[in-house]
Design an enzyme around this catalytic site. Structure first.
Site, PDB file in Angstrom:
ATOM      1  N   LYS A  21       0.840  -1.203   0.000  1.00 44.19           N
ATOM      2  CA  LYS A  21       0.000   0.000   0.000  1.00 44.19           C
ATOM      3  C   LYS A  21       0.872   1.248   0.000  1.00 44.19           C
ATOM      4  O   LYS A  21       1.950   1.263   0.622  1.00 44.19           O
ATOM      5  CB  LYS A  21      -0.895  -0.042   1.250  1.00 44.19           C
ATOM      6  CG  LYS A  21      -1.967   1.024   1.339  1.00 44.19           C
ATOM      7  CD  LYS A  21      -2.806   0.790   2.603  1.00 44.19           C
ATOM      8  CE  LYS A  21      -3.917   1.798   2.798  1.00 44.19           C
ATOM      9  NZ  LYS A  21      -4.712   1.500   4.032  1.00 44.19           N
ATOM     10  N   SER A  40      -9.534   1.382   3.343  1.00 52.12           N
ATOM     11  CA  SER A  40      -8.751   2.237   2.476  1.00 52.12           C
ATOM     12  C   SER A  40      -7.687   1.485   1.666  1.00 52.12           C
ATOM     13  O   SER A  40      -7.092   2.072   0.770  1.00 52.12           O
ATOM     14  CB  SER A  40      -8.064   3.315   3.309  1.00 52.12           C
ATOM     15  OG  SER A  40      -7.126   2.741   4.200  1.00 52.12           O
ATOM     16  N   SER A  65      -9.778  -1.135   7.217  1.00 54.07           N
ATOM     17  CA  SER A  65      -9.112  -0.865   5.937  1.00 54.07           C
ATOM     18  C   SER A  65      -8.430  -2.065   5.295  1.00 54.07           C
ATOM     19  O   SER A  65      -8.048  -2.006   4.125  1.00 54.07           O
ATOM     20  CB  SER A  65      -8.104   0.273   6.086  1.00 54.07           C
ATOM     21  OG  SER A  65      -8.793   1.500   6.152  1.00 54.07           O
TER      22      SER A  65
END
Ligand SMILES: *[C@@H]1O[C@H](CO)[C@@H](O)[C@H](O)[C@H]1NC(C)=O
Ligand SMILES: *[C@@H]1O[C@H](CO)[C@@H](O)[C@H](O)[C@H]1NC(C)=O
Ligand SMILES: *[C@@H]1O[C@H](CO)[C@@H](O)[C@H](O)[C@H]1NC(C)=O
Ligand SMILES: *[C@@H]1O[C@H](CO)[C@@H](O)[C@H](O)[C@H]1NC(C)=O
Ligand SMILES: *[C@@H]1O[C@H](CO)[C@@H](O)[C@H](O)[C@H]1NC(C)=O
Ligand SMILES: *[C@@H]1O[C@H](CO)[C@@H](O)[C@H](O)[C@H]1NC(C)=O
Ligand SMILES: *[C@@H]1O[C@H](CO)[C@@H](O)[C@H](O)[C@H]1NC(C)=O
Ligand SMILES: *[C@@H]1O[C@H](CO)[C@@H](O)[C@H](O)[C@H]1NC(C)=O
Ligand SMILES: *[C@@H]1O[C@H](CO)[C@@H](O)[C@H](O)[C@H]1NC(C)=O
Ligand SMILES: *[C@@H]1O[C@H](CO)[C@@H](O)[C@H](O)[C@H]1NC(C)=O
Ligand SMILES: CC(=O)N[C@H]1CO[C@H](CO)[C@@H](O)[C@@H]1O
Length: 579
Positions: A131, A212, A236
């Site tokens: 990420k 996210s 997330s």
């Protein structure tokens, strides 16, 4: 919704066995240079042999390990194949924000090491995306999706990145995300960042990828890399895993180091794998977990920091004798018209758990009502973000936009066109920095944090586990993150099912399809701190009985396969040209 049968797993092992055998044969056939005796499959089966390469949408670590060991392909082939797939998905899905320009060179080095007899472990030579809030000291940016951090550099790799490299992982690139891990606006959308654009998931056109860790979810599900890392503060990892048909592990806060990871909250943030199988997720967790002197929450890892063997925890019989609780009151409270389908599938799964030997009991969360009106989590996150973002920014070795505080970042964001302000506002920060806000050295912070520890602890997950003597609590993943978030306890989510053809399309912010036909969902196993090995065992036993991931296919699939890359580089030896 009918659960898929165990038949799928039989098919699975058959396919993979045949692949491994062929891998060995091809290696043998190619290993000597001049007119080797042919020990491979009969030449007439050429086309069938091509299809014996694993399909990148459902290949596993074990498959890749076997293929690399058998010489069927190299790590460089894997990188090339995944880069081609990223390229194919790029314009439609925006799942990846940047490619590691060194990925091929790293793969080449790892191939050379392997040829030399050095194999670092099961992940040697395997490409993984991380990420875009996990810092690497290389040519890639670490931005949390914000232009304010483009060009900023860090003094060293994050421990997560360092451990991946030590394990022989090729860090292939950075995945797109909800900007600032969804901690900026009241009216942005899941998977949108100013730097990376809008991520879409692949099971329905314009599907909300959730967030996210949105790009990590899409990339792992479509095989743009073997798997991906996400980060979770409250949902997330598990939520995009839910919507992208994945296994996600949200580790106990402190099991994986957050140093040099762009934070929201030291009390809630954690880094974990998003993969297509429980076993692959376990391999990756094994590689990234551990004590880091730069993140002293990791000093709480039990047994002097020794990490359990998560692969040994993969036990088909793990459900036998297990006690599992269901917080029915949270489910009733959370269910709406769309998620009723998820709850029905969840309830159907109870029979399967019982058939596998588990005892399933009701285990309500006693603080549900108090939790539902509490502002404590918002206060904790607002306060931590002010303090923890400042601490992260102070570690940067170069900081081209001179952002050293949340106030600086807000000023930048409101002034920089591509940040899409005010159409996407900065409401979260305005509140944190406003007259009622405070940082985490304020006494009001401790009151809020203690409240959370009660709500999520005695009043939530920990109370339920304790009172009923449970190994785990299970929930539809759509409702699973919030209680574990505020006490830092782990979750493992596994695919459970998907919405049927007739499902009404419900759009979330900015027109994204939140629920609709073919959109997947999962089931979560939640446990006490440091109980990952237990949860992995339960999740594996469930996964192997259902193989729900294989029951739903994305509408968008990249077409390049490993076989194309290997064939193109022309290593088919004596049996390449006759056709
Ligand atoms: C893997 O994916 C391919 C392509 O989608 C499919 O044909 C195959 O059946 C899958 N294999 C398994 C074991 O799910
Ligand atoms: C992604 O797509 C855009 C536009 O189609 C293209 O310009 C860009 O080079 C692509 N980037 C990558 C890394 O594939
Ligand atoms: C391979 O081994 C040789 C001899 O031990 C060593 O000199 C060389 O550096 C090694 N190469 C790699 C890529 O590990
Ligand atoms: C960051 O992104 C910029 C612009 O996209 C690029 O020029 C640069 O090479 C990237 N890497 C670093 C470390 O700045
Ligand atoms: C952890 O580190 C922070 C900052 O470096 C420090 O303030 C805190 O006291 C430390 N906590 C423990 C338990 O060592
Ligand atoms: C697997 O789980 C069963 C049931 O809990 C247990 O009896 C058995 O010892 C476990 N096997 C391993 C290898 O841990
Ligand atoms: C648990 O919650 C459910 C749903 O709200 C409710 O029907 C049930 O009575 C509760 N159980 C107990 C023991 O309170
Ligand atoms: C936190 O608040 C205190 C008291 O207002 C202040 O002295 C300190 O500088 C603040 N720290 C950060 C990182 O904002
Ligand atoms: C950041 O600070 C440096 C040193 O004070 C200055 O040279 C540079 O222009 C500043 N950059 C921005 C974008 O304000
Ligand atoms: C988002 O909220 C801000 C005010 O906070 C408003 O100016 C903006 O128009 C909103 N955007 C949308 C798309 O509604
Ligand atoms: C690799 C990739 O998918 N990059 C895309 C990220 O999102 C931006 C903005 O939408 C695109 O321009 C990139 O192509």
């Amino acid at each position: 919704m009918a659960l898929p049968s165990a038949f799928a797993s039989l098919v699975l092992s058959w396919v993979f066995c045949s692949f491994v055998v062929v891998a060995g044969n091809v290696h043998h056939g190619l290993s000597s240079s001049s007119s080797p005796p042919w020990h491979g499959p009969p030449r007439g089966s050429y086309y069938r042999d091509l299809t014996s390469f694993p399909s990148l949408i459902n290949v596993t670590v074990d498959d890749l390990k076997a293929g690399l060991e058998g010489g069927l392909f190299k790590s460089m082939d894997l990188v090339n194949a995944y880069l081609a797939r990223i390229e194919q998905a790029n314009a439609t899905l925006h799942a990846v924000t940047e490619i590691n320009p060194d990925a091929l060179a790293i793969a080449k080095q790892l191939d050379a090491e392997r040829a030399n007899g050095t194999v670092r472990g099961p992940l040697h030579g395997i490409p993984i995306l991380i990420k875009n809030n996990i810092a690497t000291m290389d040519k890639m940016n670490n931005t949390a999706g914000s232009w304010s951090l483009v060009g900023a550099t860090v003094p060293r790799d994050s421990q997560i990145a360092r451990k991946l490299r030590e394990a022989g992982v090729v860090i292939l690139g950075k995945s797109n995300l909800s900007q600032w891990a969804n901690f900026r606006s009241s009216n942005s959308s899941n998977g949108w960042s100013a730097y990376g654009g809008q991520v879409y998931a692949a099971y329905y056109p314009q599907q909300d990828p959730s967030g996210s860790s949105s790009g990590s979810g899409v990339a792992s599900s479509l095989g743009l890399s073997l798997a991906a890392l996400g980060t979770e503060t409250d949902g997330s990892i598990v939520s995009p895993s839910n919507k992208n048909n994945l296994v996600g592990i949200k580790p106990t806060v402190g099991l994986t180091s957050r140093n040099l990871v762009i934070p929201i909250s030291e009390h809630q943030d954690t880094i974990g794998p998003m993969a297509r199988t429980v076993k692959d997720a376990a391999y990756i967790l094994q590689a990234i977990a551990g004590v880091d002197p730069y993140d002293n929450y990791t000093s709480a890892i039990p047994n002097n920091g020794a990490i359990p063997d998560y692969i040994a925890a993969l036990n088909l019989s793990a459900l036998s004798g297990a006690r599992i609780g269901i917080p029915r009151n949270l489910i009733t409270f959370s269910t709406d018209a769309a998620s009723a389908v998820e709850v029905a599938a969840f309830d159907a799964a109870i029979t399967l758990l019982e058939a596998a030997g588990a005892t399933v009991v009701e285990a309500n969360f006693t603080a549900l009502a108090e939790w539902s009106t509490s502002t404590a989590e918002t206060e904790v996150l607002n306060a931590d973000f002010i303090t923890n973002l400042h601490a992260y920014l102070s570690l940067l070795s170069s900081n081209p936009n001179n952002v050293t505080s949340l106030a600086d970042v807000r000023a930048f964001t409101q002034a920089f066109l591509a940040e899409d302000y005010p159409d996407r506002d900065t409401a979260t920060w305005d509140e944190a920095l406003g007259p009622t806000g405070f940082n985490n050295s304020d006494p009001r912070f401790w009151a809020a944090y203690q409240k959370d520890l009660y709500l999520g602890g005695e009043g939530g997950v920990l109370g339920a586990l304790e009172r009923e003597g449970l190994d785990a609590v299970i929930l539809p993943t759509s409702f699973s993150s919030s209680f574990p978030a505020i006490v830092g306890t782990p979750i493992v989510t596994v695919p459970l099912g998907f919405y049927p053809a007739g499902q009404r399309v419900v759009r979330s912010a900015r027109g994204l399809v939140d629920s609709g036909p073919n959109v997947p969902f999962g089931i979560s196993f939640c446990g006490a701190k440091w109980s990952e090995a237990t949860l992995i065992g339960l999740a594996y036993a469930f996964e192997q009985r259902t193989m729900a991931r294989n029951t739903v296919q994305p509408y968008f699939v990249p077409t390049t396969e490993l076989v194309d890359v290997v064939a193109r580089r022309g290593h088919w030896g004596p049996w390449r040209s006759p056709w």
